[in-house]
Scaffold this active site. Structure first.
Site, PDB file in Angstrom:
ATOM      1  N   GLY B  11       0.828  -1.204   0.000  1.00 25.14           N
ATOM      2  CA  GLY B  11       0.000   0.000   0.000  1.00 25.14           C
ATOM      3  C   GLY B  11       0.859   1.249   0.000  1.00 25.14           C
ATOM      4  NE  ARG B  72      -1.291  -6.120  -1.792  1.00 24.34           N
ATOM      5  CZ  ARG B  72      -2.313  -5.275  -1.628  1.00 24.34           C
ATOM      6  NH1 ARG B  72      -3.277  -5.203  -2.512  1.00 24.34           N
ATOM      7  NH2 ARG B  72      -2.355  -4.492  -0.577  1.00 24.34           N
ATOM      8  CG  ASP B 103       3.616  -7.149   7.558  1.00 26.28           C
ATOM      9  OD1 ASP B 103       2.994  -6.694   6.582  1.00 26.28           O
ATOM     10  OD2 ASP B 103       3.082  -7.844   8.435  1.00 26.28           O
ATOM     11  CB  THR B 126       2.675   0.648   6.110  1.00 29.04           C
ATOM     12  OG1 THR B 126       1.296   0.445   6.480  1.00 29.04           O
ATOM     13  CG2 THR B 126       3.517   0.367   7.337  1.00 29.04           C
ATOM     14  CG  ASP B 128      -2.217  -0.105   8.161  1.00 31.49           C
ATOM     15  OD1 ASP B 128      -3.040   0.815   8.144  1.00 31.49           O
ATOM     16  OD2 ASP B 128      -2.289  -1.098   7.424  1.00 31.49           O
ATOM     17  CG  ASP B 130       1.004  -2.914  10.396  1.00 29.56           C
ATOM     18  OD1 ASP B 130       1.836  -2.235   9.754  1.00 29.56           O
ATOM     19  OD2 ASP B 130       0.223  -3.712   9.860  1.00 29.56           O
ATOM     20  NE  ARG B 172      -7.863  -4.919   5.698  1.00 28.07           N
ATOM     21  CZ  ARG B 172      -9.008  -4.923   5.004  1.00 28.07           C
ATOM     22  NH1 ARG B 172      -9.822  -5.952   5.092  1.00 28.07           N
ATOM     23  NH2 ARG B 172      -9.324  -3.903   4.237  1.00 28.07           N
TER      24      ARG B 172
END
Lengths: 336, 336, 336, 336
Positions: B11, B72, B103, B126, B128, B130, B172
């Protein structure tokens, strides 16, 4: 005229506070007492009002929302509701009332005028810009900039991934936000209620244009702007159907209520400031049953019924140039 | 080391371009040739690369998205894919590779390292946040400001109408955006995957808190921030269920892909600039198999596996103060 | 008409890129080849031009500045300069030329028309909005929003400290930015060239109003917006003089070149898109010696000389309501 | 501890309202009564305070400035002033006091502690980030984003005209804003007090770098970021001198007080929310004479004197990469 009241009704729109401020300042300038009713027409029924001094409207010109709150009000639409409102206005010694809102609010104003002898003036306040007799409504300019800022951000991702995005904007019955957002974001496709008055567009046509874009440009980003309610199931459903048809990933983005808020842009503050000041002048001049608008840079007085009696037309030249962007993709030779 | 390559994968995130710029400038500063691969790992398979001069990265520090595109790439995950990538890198005389992504991208890096002898360094990119081993990831700071700006606007409408809004934000598997957005917007309630690891919260509890807020404060606005995927059916479904349970109108707002784009805020530009420059230094020092992060204001080298081997923890003090805001509503006496 | 060229000249303005894009797209739509000259009129002298495909204007609608660069060009103003430009245009087989800029650029266009037989059309591009025949110029809308955002921020500090701020905005000969910024920011005072055509205002009057505000409101914030060049020595000098006269701290803020940049707001993108497309239509229809403008929502053709032959008037109603805000302070009773 | 008071002092900073809100909410959560003093230390002398309920801090987390106002206060710095303040605090039954401000405010806190027996805790609130013991101060993050947004806009014009701009940012004694703004905007040159502790840079060196940039890149844009007060006469004077020396037009832009205002960005809201809540905890735990800061993601207690006893160091890696950008221009071969 010694005392005027104001209220905001219907969906909130950026610039409503600027209008409230303008009304309050113009009232004090003219030696009139301004009152603010809370929660739209409910405030008339509940006698929820307060006196507004100049200090109450200090530093609110830049705020979104409305300090007077807004709300829907079913009871007001009955004869009993309007009679109670009229009685309450008389009890509060209100001579004139300014209603800031959309066409539903103006219907309420008209309804009230059958039961109340005071003067009533309306100001067009809605992000949808779907009110006749004024070039723009308070809140519209901010809403298109808000939508545009979001689409500009989505375009970053669309470009990075060479992806298809379907952006759903507000405007259930009017494509003003949609058309402006599409032209200003360089969108490849736009779906508006005015362009599809009878039925939604054919899925095949939508799919074909996307495939055509990818054929001539290679994998590429593609933005489709669509008004809410235009496609049954909305952007999410259309994205799924387009993917099923074309095999190309399509992502929905629903801008939603973000479009109603935010600090008003300068044009909304200017419009609200002018309309608010002029509304007080109109009341002082004994006018009633009118909306104040701006047409061709002139302040105008529009009988309420003219504000809703026909659909407001989109700018045909904007429609034309958006169509050209669409056709350019359709007709482009595979030369890149 | 004479030639290094870079790519962006997964992303997209605001600040990726700032990282690309930093890598290119640091390469030129050190006398190394930088190459940019297009479309993530696909570029390695397709030999889609170009030399990047200083002029290619001029004026991109402020742009969202990624000039190298992202995508992707399923074929790359096979042994054949990695072998082809390795062969192509060797053919292009690349000595070191910098991979900017999340990741998934680092798993790709690890996979490639089994087939290629060059040095590989990762940068956490990212929204996120995370990824373990770094206090923040490139793009995270911009994403929370973007979410916050939208919620600030929704709050205008929430206040004007004294309404309940459910704001669905990205994340998510990680609640970083959700928690930050909730604390910063003064949200009354937040739903994060970390807080409900096993099952979504009970509808009754959510409904009760909203009703409690309305009981003690009178009709009032209420903001609930929720991470995507937390509630089956998302914010739209939860809003419907809450309305059915409480009779109170609840509106969903899904922020969606808007959060991925936009011009990076200063902290993302700074982080990207530092990590990018340091990645080149690390390659020159012969390092490989590591992600560059920043921990406690120090640049650090983190083996890829450490970046994904356990969930990254939320700031417990932020969780605590958000909980206090929730409890304040719950325990407040009806004194207002 | 087979080949048209375009250039941007004079001060840059947000929306110039949107105009370039619109010209390029409309040209391709009509089967005409568009060329872009670099660095304003210099490009004509130096033969600095390139063909512009649709992909060259992809994703520029939202960018500030101008991809064609701008510059002043002294040599062009001579007969020799214009003759060389004409010869170069003929050599490049250009049939029509679109010039985006302010009145200086239109004088250049008129000058060129004495030496060249091709068609010339102008687009009003300047933040100052000081061009007759069009309601707004490309860049004006963005400039007032930029100024306003800055003043909104200064107001935070003004309020926190109850301080006096003098904000100097652009507009050497025209008060459009100043008036809009003042009305929209709720400024207590505004100084514009149109309001003081012969001499700057009296220091005593300015000081008295500030003292009056503080007398009736207690210590309070106060914003004065002033056009550049209006006060000899500018905002810094006026602040010093006011402090010397009143003993009250006054702070100058000079917004400066920040006002010229930034991503164009939606109205500038729309205006630029319409004017650009229409300019191509006008050239195809054989028009020359005109500026394309928009008056009362209609696209209009304005002979160059009409664009500069008299000063453009400020909106009198905006002047009036700003004056009322001023008078409210002046006349307010000491009742707070 | 039954009653705590708070005040904001010194230059205002975005996020002060978020801190006030956090203190008020945490107080109510802990069953303590919060009071807000107005106008900094003046409020202590004048007994200007009010009780703050949760509804008083509703919807202020996003507002710039400070609802408690700020001010300088000379009388407070005397023993008599501090004694009066102490007496007033006792009379109001205040047990603990939280002071939000910069190092001047903390000196005031220390001064007061010699005359008052209550507990005193400080929160670092200043855009300058020049307070030791905390990684960042409340307001700093917003200030750099504000500066950056302005420089991004100036860059548009700089690029369009290939011009030199000198941007003066705040930070009289500390280069945090300047360094961050320079790195994040891709500035070619930065002048900070830390880099020139003894004397301003040599005009010749500054001129030479600009000329070098133009030599190797052709006419090009160039951004120099400089802290205020670094060059005698400021950016305007330096621009004039550079033009005189090089013959190249240089434009000054002084960002000024715009940097102090605006809605706080998320990081300032988070920092303020955490520090505010923790300050109440610290008072409840009997702590006094400390500032609450955040170091390496941990909340820390810092004795007041440690907050000002030495200059806070710039991030050396940021200095390094900014230097590399500078050197790249200096050493680049004329190959473009």
């Amino acid at each position: 005229m010694k005392r005027i009241a104001m209220l905001t009704s219907g969906g909130d729109a950026p610039g409503m506070n600027a209008a409230i401020r303008a009304i309050v300042l113009a009232s004090h300038y003219s030696g009139i007492q301004p009152l603010g009713y809370q929660h739209g027409f409910n405030g008339l029924l509940e006698q929820e009002y307060r006196y507004l001094g100049t200090e109450d409207v200090y530093n609110i010109i830049q705020r979104g929302g409305t300090i007077l709150k807004s709300a829907r009000c079913q009871p007001f639409t009955t004869p009993e509701g309007a009679r109670l409102a009229a009685s309450n206005l008389n009890q509060a010694k209100v001579d004139g009332l300014i209603i800031i809102g959309g066409d539903g609010s103006f219907h309420g104003a008209e309804h009230l005028s059958n039961y109340w002898n005071g003067k009533i003036v309306g100001l067009p306040g809605t992000i949808d810009n779907d009110i006749n007799g004024t070039d723009a409504t308070i809140g519209y300019y901010t809403a298109i900039d808000t939508a545009l800022e979001s689409i500009d951000k989505v375009r970053d991702t669309a470009d990075a991934f060479e992806r298809i995005f379907l952006i759903e904007v507000m405007g259930r019955h009017a494509g003003f936000i949609g058309l402006s957002a599409a032209v200003c974001s360089g969108a490849e496709q736009v779906l508006l209620p005015e362009l599809y008055p009878d039925a939604p567009p054919e899925l095949d046509d939508l799919a074909e244009h996307i495939q055509r874009a990818q054929k001539i440009r290679g994998k590429c980003s593609y933005i489709m702007v669509m008004s809410e309610n235009l496609w049954p199931g909305g952007a999410t459903d259309l994205a799924n159907q387009l993917k099923a048809r074309t095999g190309i990933e399509c992502r929905p983005v629903i801008l939603g209520h973000v479009q109603r808020g935010g600090s008003p842009v300068s044009l909304d503050r200017m419009l609200a400031s002018k309309l608010g000041a002029y509304a007080v002048e109109a009341l002082l001049a004994g006018k009633t049953g009118i909306m104040i608008g701006e047409r061709n840079q002139q302040l105008v007085e529009v009988p309420f019924q003219q504000s809703w009696n026909k659909p407001k037309a989109l700018d045909p030249y904007l429609v034309k140039i958006q169509r050209q962007v669409f056709d350019l993709v359709k007709n482009e030779n595979n030369t890149n």
